[in-house]
Scaffold this motif. Structure first.
Motif: not given
Length: 181
Positions: A87-109
């Motif tokens: 499954k593919r997700l996309e993030i739309v928004g100014v300053g919104y971003l995602a990153a994977v660190q280890g076994r954690t998904l980090q989201l700034r939304v």
């Protein structure tokens, strides 16, 4: 007779399907899945045309409903251990971003704090760039459930379109107050 349930599930080369009582085990190149089916249906593995056959034990309404469901779930298990699901997700928004660190998904939304989402076992989550999330796994239910839970953290806004959406998902945009005049 269920149209889906009566079709046998072909077993591709390199996949091993075993049925012990009600426990179905499917092993393939990508991994191993187990599932226990309901007693209203019977699952057998035929050797000559290498396939799985699902039959009803009773003729009740529940058994008829579970007939096609069981066949579909067994087919999903076989597809999962051979090809896998994505499954593919996309993030739309100014300053919104995602990153994977280890076994954690980090989201700034757009919230005050960064969201930390633990990645379940059996799933592989990657971020090719900061606006896309790719979820892969052999279990279709786990992949879809995790994708839906990540999307639910910030659903797409109907006015500006900001948020997390499935790739290719069409969001119906609303006009806003300007059209009220």
């Amino acid at each position: 007779m269920s149209r889906i349930g009566k079709r046998p599930v072909p077993i591709p080369q390199g996949v091993k399907v075993t049925v012990e009582g009600r426990l179905i085990t499917v092993e393939g190149p990508k991994g191993r899945l187990q599932w226990e089916h309901r007693p209203e249906v019977q699952v057998t593995v035929q050797e000559q045309p290498h396939q799985v056959v699902v039959q009803r034990v009773q003729e009740t309404r529940l058994a008829r409903a579970l007939h096609g469901l069981t066949r579909a779930l067994v087919n999903n298990m076989i597809v999962g251990v051979t090809q896998g699901y994505e499954k593919r997700l996309e993030i739309v928004g100014v300053g919104y971003l995602a990153a994977v660190q280890g076994r954690t998904l980090q989201l700034r939304v757009g919230y005050a704090n960064e969201l930390q989402v633990p990645i379940p076992d059996g799933l592989e989550v990657t971020c090719p760039d900061q606006q896309h999330i790719v979820i892969r796994g052999i279990d279709k239910q786990k992949v879809g459930n995790f994708a839906a839970s990540v999307r639910a953290l910030r659903k797409p806004d109907p006015y500006k379109g900001k948020g997390i959406r499935y790739q290719g998902e069409h969001i119906r945009m609303k006009e806003g107050k300007v059209s009220a005049k």
